[in-house]
Design an enzyme around this catalytic site. Structure first.
Site, PDB file in Angstrom:
ATOM      1  CE1 TYR A  28       0.663   1.802   5.107  1.00  0.00           C
ATOM      2  CE2 TYR A  28       1.399   3.791   3.947  1.00  0.00           C
ATOM      3  CZ  TYR A  28       0.011   3.493   3.922  1.00  0.00           C
ATOM      4  OH  TYR A  28      -0.955   3.308   4.247  1.00  0.00           O
ATOM      5  CG  HIS A  33       2.736  -4.858   2.744  1.00  0.00           C
ATOM      6  ND1 HIS A  33       2.803  -6.203   2.364  1.00  0.00           N
ATOM      7  CD2 HIS A  33       2.120  -4.818   2.587  1.00  0.00           C
ATOM      8  CE1 HIS A  33       1.711  -6.612   1.986  1.00  0.00           C
ATOM      9  NE2 HIS A  33       0.792  -5.292   2.034  1.00  0.00           N
ATOM     10  CG  PHE A  78      -0.699   3.159  -1.753  1.00  0.00           C
ATOM     11  CD1 PHE A  78      -0.449   2.747  -0.632  1.00  0.00           C
ATOM     12  CD2 PHE A  78      -1.436   3.956  -2.427  1.00  0.00           C
ATOM     13  CE1 PHE A  78      -0.477   4.261  -0.235  1.00  0.00           C
ATOM     14  CE2 PHE A  78      -1.703   5.246  -1.934  1.00  0.00           C
ATOM     15  CZ  PHE A  78      -0.688   5.650   0.239  1.00  0.00           C
ATOM     16  CG  ASN A  80      -5.380  -2.568  -3.470  1.00  0.00           C
ATOM     17  OD1 ASN A  80      -3.975  -1.426  -3.876  1.00  0.00           O
ATOM     18  ND2 ASN A  80      -5.834  -2.648  -2.378  1.00  0.00           N
TER      19      ASN A  80
END
Length: 201
Positions: A28, A33, A78, A80
């Site tokens: 990532y 994001h 992570f 959420n």
């Protein structure tokens, strides 16, 4: 000749928490994001702090800013589930939402644009939604970092936010990260008006 050892700084309470949102892991790194992580890394560099201590389900590092103790945080839950790390730290240090700055990605703004807000809804950003839900408050100041809208309506949103910055967008993001770091320093000193005037579009 004898040298007196400098006494360590007293480990007083943390006055302010600055959180960069993102997803942990190599895959990532450099994605849209993870704009919050990128900005927090720029802030850590500016303050000469290592954000590598594991605490509150996050990597954290402490800095001194104009006499204030500031905790820098990168949640490792992570995106959420970001609220788990943030609210745990808030409870531990007894910090109200007004003393917790969130840096996050914003797909409604062009790449590199900054929008500073004193409070507000989650705007569809899941990390912010988790923080608001678990804390029960929308009173978090925030720096929203533009990562650009989807290239066309049919483009999958998840694929877009998990795509990496490349070329000119990478240059714009790097510049935005350092501007966000400067803005974060002002906000942590209760100088939100100045930060908004200088950095918010």
């Amino acid at each position: 000749m004898f040298f007196r050892k400098k006494k360590p700084e007293p480990a007083g309470p943390v006055d302010f928490l600055i959180v960069g949102l993102g997803n942990p892991g190599k895959k990532y790194e450099g994605t849209r994001h993870n704009a919050g992580f990128i900005a927090l890394e720029a802030l850590a560099e500016k303050l000469n702090v290592k954000v590598n201590r594991v605490k509150f389900k996050a990597y954290v590092g402490e800095a001194s800013l104009e006499g204030r103790r500031v905790l820098l945080m990168m949640p490792q839950t992570f995106m959420n589930l970001s609220g788990e790390a943030v609210t745990e730290a808030m409870r531990f240090y007894k910090l109200p939402p007004e003393k917790v700055l969130i840096m996050l990605d914003d797909i409604t703004q062009p790449v590199g644009a900054l929008r500073l807000r004193r409070k507000g809804s989650d705007g569809g950003q899941r990390g912010m939604r988790s923080i608001i839900t678990l804390s029960g408050s929308e009173q978090f100041p925030r720096i929203k970092i533009g990562v650009g809208a989807k290239p066309h309506p049919d483009y999958d949103l998840k694929d877009w936010v998990l795509s990496k910055f490349t070329g000119e967008d990478a240059v714009k993001m790097r510049d935005a990260a350092y501007r966000a770091a400067d803005a974060a320093c002002l906000i942590a000193q209760d100088r939100m008006d100045e930060a908004m005037n200088r950095f918010s579009r």
